[in-house]
Every structure is written in C-alpha cells, then in structure tokens.
Scaffold this motif. Sequence first.
Motif, PDB file in Angstrom:
ATOM      1  N   ARG B  25     -13.481  -5.846  10.861  1.00  0.00           N
ATOM      2  CA  ARG B  25     -12.968  -5.104   9.716  1.00  0.00           C
ATOM      3  C   ARG B  25     -13.690  -3.759   9.666  1.00  0.00           C
ATOM      4  O   ARG B  25     -14.925  -3.724   9.626  1.00  0.00           O
ATOM      5  CB  ARG B  25     -13.296  -5.961   8.491  1.00  0.00           C
ATOM      6  CG  ARG B  25     -12.719  -5.495   7.195  1.00  0.00           C
ATOM      7  CD  ARG B  25     -12.999  -6.542   6.119  1.00  0.00           C
ATOM      8  NE  ARG B  25     -12.518  -6.076   4.845  1.00  0.00           N
ATOM      9  CZ  ARG B  25     -13.272  -5.521   3.909  1.00  0.00           C
ATOM     10  NH1 ARG B  25     -14.571  -5.370   4.104  1.00  0.00           N
ATOM     11  NH2 ARG B  25     -12.730  -5.113   2.770  1.00  0.00           N
ATOM     12  N   GLY B  29      -9.946   1.395  10.018  1.00  0.00           N
ATOM     13  CA  GLY B  29      -8.835   0.457  10.153  1.00  0.00           C
ATOM     14  C   GLY B  29      -8.121   0.226   8.822  1.00  0.00           C
ATOM     15  O   GLY B  29      -6.888   0.247   8.756  1.00  0.00           O
ATOM     16  N   CYS B  30      -8.896   0.017   7.750  1.00  0.00           N
ATOM     17  CA  CYS B  30      -8.303  -0.230   6.427  1.00  0.00           C
ATOM     18  C   CYS B  30      -7.537   0.999   5.931  1.00  0.00           C
ATOM     19  O   CYS B  30      -6.449   0.869   5.363  1.00  0.00           O
ATOM     20  CB  CYS B  30      -9.384  -0.585   5.409  1.00  0.00           C
ATOM     21  SG  CYS B  30     -10.088  -2.224   5.655  1.00  0.00           S
ATOM     22  N   GLU B  32      -6.271   3.555   7.758  1.00  0.00           N
ATOM     23  CA  GLU B  32      -5.076   3.827   8.576  1.00  0.00           C
ATOM     24  C   GLU B  32      -3.960   2.824   8.277  1.00  0.00           C
ATOM     25  O   GLU B  32      -2.782   3.181   8.284  1.00  0.00           O
ATOM     26  CB  GLU B  32      -5.437   3.855  10.071  1.00  0.00           C
ATOM     27  CG  GLU B  32      -6.281   5.091  10.408  1.00  0.00           C
ATOM     28  CD  GLU B  32      -6.498   5.332  11.898  1.00  0.00           C
ATOM     29  OE1 GLU B  32      -6.159   4.448  12.715  1.00  0.00           O
ATOM     30  OE2 GLU B  32      -7.033   6.409  12.244  1.00  0.00           O
ATOM     31  N   LYS B  33      -4.331   1.589   7.968  1.00  0.00           N
ATOM     32  CA  LYS B  33      -3.338   0.569   7.607  1.00  0.00           C
ATOM     33  C   LYS B  33      -2.643   0.964   6.290  1.00  0.00           C
ATOM     34  O   LYS B  33      -1.410   0.857   6.165  1.00  0.00           O
ATOM     35  CB  LYS B  33      -4.041  -0.793   7.468  1.00  0.00           C
ATOM     36  CG  LYS B  33      -3.101  -1.973   7.389  1.00  0.00           C
ATOM     37  CD  LYS B  33      -3.913  -3.280   7.286  1.00  0.00           C
ATOM     38  CE  LYS B  33      -3.088  -4.372   6.632  1.00  0.00           C
ATOM     39  NZ  LYS B  33      -3.948  -5.471   6.133  1.00  0.00           N
ATOM     40  N   LYS B  36      -0.342   3.897   6.913  1.00  0.00           N
ATOM     41  CA  LYS B  36       0.849   3.467   7.646  1.00  0.00           C
ATOM     42  C   LYS B  36       1.882   2.876   6.671  1.00  0.00           C
ATOM     43  O   LYS B  36       3.087   3.117   6.802  1.00  0.00           O
ATOM     44  CB  LYS B  36       0.462   2.417   8.707  1.00  0.00           C
ATOM     45  CG  LYS B  36       1.568   2.078   9.688  1.00  0.00           C
ATOM     46  CD  LYS B  36       1.050   1.179  10.818  1.00  0.00           C
ATOM     47  CE  LYS B  36       2.183   0.864  11.792  1.00  0.00           C
ATOM     48  NZ  LYS B  36       1.681   0.225  13.014  1.00  0.00           N
ATOM     49  N   ASP B  43       2.454   5.577  12.256  1.00  0.00           N
ATOM     50  CA  ASP B  43       0.998   5.670  12.403  1.00  0.00           C
ATOM     51  C   ASP B  43       0.471   7.014  11.904  1.00  0.00           C
ATOM     52  O   ASP B  43       1.070   8.053  12.193  1.00  0.00           O
ATOM     53  CB  ASP B  43       0.601   5.503  13.880  1.00  0.00           C
ATOM     54  CG  ASP B  43       0.679   4.043  14.319  1.00  0.00           C
ATOM     55  OD1 ASP B  43       0.307   3.178  13.506  1.00  0.00           O
ATOM     56  OD2 ASP B  43       1.123   3.780  15.457  1.00  0.00           O
TER      57      ASP B  43
END
Lengths: 247, 247
Positions: B25, B29-30, B32-33, B36, B43
């Motif tokens: 985690r 990542g969080c 960009e998610k 998105k 993306d």
Amino acid sequence: MNRIKCIVCYDGTAFAGYQIQPNGRTIQGCIEKALKMIHKGQDVKVFASGRTDAGVHAVGQVLHFDSPLRIPPHKWPNAINGLLPRDIRIKECEIVDSSFHARFSASGKEYRYKVHTSAFQDPFRRNFSYHYPYKLDMKWMEEAAKNLIGTHDFTSFCSAKTDVEDKVRTIEQISIHSSQDELEFHFIGNGFLYNMVRILTGSLLDIGSGKISPNEIKRILEAKNRSMAGKTAPAAGLYLWRVFYDN
Amino acid sequence: MNRIKCIVCYDGTAFAGYQIQPNGRTIQGCIEKALKMIHKGQDVKVFASGRTDAGVHAVGQVLHFDSPLRIPPHKWPNAINGLLPRDIRIKECEIVDSSFHARFSASGKEYRYKVHTSAFQDPFRRNFSYHYPYKLDMKWMEEAAKNLIGTHDFTSFCSAKTDVEDKVRTIEQISIHSSQDELEFHFIGNGFLYNMVRILTGSLLDIGSGKISPNEIKRILEAKNRSMAGKTAPAAGLYLWRVFYDN
C-alpha cells in the motif's frame, strides 16, 4: 500467591476491545498470553476495572491477577512488556492485599473525551480524537454539564445493549477544556453505564452546536429514554483516564 | 489541460512508502487510484517533490498532476479526499503554470524529526516519535548542528543505497526545540540525500548522549564515509514538513 495490581496504557485503535473473544485481537487476550508465557504455560486470568470497546483508549486502566512467582513489583512491568505488542504497555505494578479487586474495589473512574474542530480532517488525529468541524458554544455546554452533575437515573444516556438494571449513577465532575482547535471533556463519577460517556459527549456537542438547548438536559434525564439524548460519539475520542480506589 | 499542484498530509505508519509498487500500500498508489476514478478510468500520473520511506510522515508533501477536467481548485481537495483512505488528506490545490514540476521546481525542503525521552514507552507516540530514553545535552547538539550548517559533501550522512553521485548539499538551518520530554529537530536545506535527515538526527542524538564529541562532526564530514556517522534514526519520527518553491 501474590495479587498484582497493574496500571495499563493502550492505544485501542487496532483492538477489537478489551475483553477476550475467540476471533479478534483484544487487550485481555494479549496480556493473558504474555502472563501464560511468564508462568510457563499456566493460564493466568486477568481482571480489569471494566471493559473498553473497540477503538477506545486507556491511559490508566487497572487490572489485577494472581501469581505464585516471586518477582519484585518494579520488575513486573518490564517482564510483561517484553512479551506485549507495542500498543499496550504496563506502566506500574504493585503487590496488593488479596481482598483487592480491580473491578469491585473501584470507587470511581475518570474518562476523557477528545474532540477537534478544525475544518481539515487531520490524518494524525483520526484515531485519537473525534473530528467535529462545527462552532461550539462553551457556555451552553458548561451550563448543560452542570445539570448532568449529581446523582441521576442515566437511562437516557445508556446504550439499550445492556443488562444492567440499576441505571442510577453519580457524576462528580464534568469539566471542558479547550485550546486552539481541540476540546477535552473530563468526566469523573462513581461508575458509568455502557456507552454513557460517549452519549454524554454526543449530547454536549449537540448542545454546543445549537441542536439541543442547554436546559433540555433535565427533560432528557427525566424521560429515561435513550432516543431523547444525542448521538453516541465515536470510540476513537474516548480514553479511560484513571480508576479510583479508596485508601 | 490544467496542471494542479497539491499539498498533501499523510500518516505514513500503514504505508510501504510514497512510491507506487506492485505489492504494498503506497501513497502514490492511493492517490493515482482516486484520480483514475475521478477521470473515469483514465490513468493520471502524479509527480511528488520526492519519495518518503515506509513509516515516514508528511505534513506538507507537494505533488502535481495534469487533468483535462474543469474542477475549480478549491473543489479538488474534497473531490480527491472522498476517494482516499483517512490516513491521506489533500490539504490544498491550486492551478499552476505547466512549467511547474513538484520535484524539479523545488528550491528547498523542511524536514522535522520528533523524539521523546521519557523512560515510559508511550503507546500513543510509538508511530509518531522516536523513543530515545537517554539524557541529552542540548548545548552539545547545538554546537554540532552549527558545524553541519552550510554547503558540504554529505557522503558520511547518506545511505549507501543511492545512485546519486553529487552528494554536495546546503543545509540552511538546523534548530532543536525541546519541551518537557519531547524534542524536535528542524532541518531546512536545498535538498537532502537518501536517509540524510535520519542519519543527521541519529548522529546528533549520539552527540547529545555523549557517544560522539560535538567537534567530531567536522572530521565525520571530511571522511566521506557513512560508517563514521551515527545510526539511522527510525522512520516513525520523520516528517516531510514543507517544500519550498521560488516565487
């Protein structure tokens, strides 16, 4: 056998609560597991002043257990802490009379409830304080707090999920401390019902933000009806601060 | 396309670090998610002022991304925060010139490092401050800090795990603030090498506790040898506090 009284501090965030349960990480479970290791596989039952719910913290929870081991009291904390996860710490141990009981000898408790009122949802406070981003009137909350002090039937401020029949308790003190965007409610009483501090805090916040009038408190107490009081404030803001024992 | 600059705050405890990775985690990542989802499955790459390691916190991390959406800047934080876990919060967004780059436009950074020196291992501080239960001499640490300020080759204070060749950096300010059992080290500079703040802090603590003499600092700098400096202080005490941009 020695009876050992312990003062325990824990960050309740990652626990399913104080009381041991088959599935779920609990404070009692971790401490009994540590004591079992110290006692070479023998079960040692721990008795606390009371349970705390999932996410509720403690700065001064008190518990006791009996042990045949002759460890001096000042060495007990390190012996247990070495086997505990870092979110629980034993602060102090003392050897007490075998008549002492962490729950039944308690004469009172202090709980504190932390709130922050900033607009920003601070990630560092999310597990340790209730985010309530509204303007609060201190005078209204203090006026309402005065009406809660004393001996009352607190049925309106108790979760319906309880077996306790006698809901009369005495609140000796409620004080509200504010600095910058933080508020702390301090409650001292002879005993508190299930969810009582969280419902009291939720109601005081409803009063501070103008949703309930400060002089409604008397009518809410008289109604003996949970639905009359404010919401149950979240677990994360609550701390079992101290347990009092006579002498 | 609009370029959006964001100030981001995160509790690094439950992250494998800032930078995206296949398993683990991450803050990137969080975010960009979440972006998105806002961009209906498209993306969106996010660029930060720099990475932070697992367990390291940020109060003022800066990042940018490009978006074709016409959301007013003051509405961006809520739009993203609604899709983020509670340990990351976007504090502020603004639309910036397309020449702005969170990393390459940065002219300096401030890091802070928190330490507590109480004998008791406080469960509430375990993820947010380094527990260093030793007596510290403020004068020795301040004297050593003076010798670190300025433009130096900081090879001795940089992890060997780095590809960066030029290890010359300028530290503009180091200040040490103490209150009760807490210490805070503030570092301002034009850039910091991998683990540099944590090695500087570890070395200052070694000086404060008498393991290294304050006037050793000059020799440690000159040696350009990581093994000469103190230990790398743990991640939990470190906060990326601010990123500076000219204008």
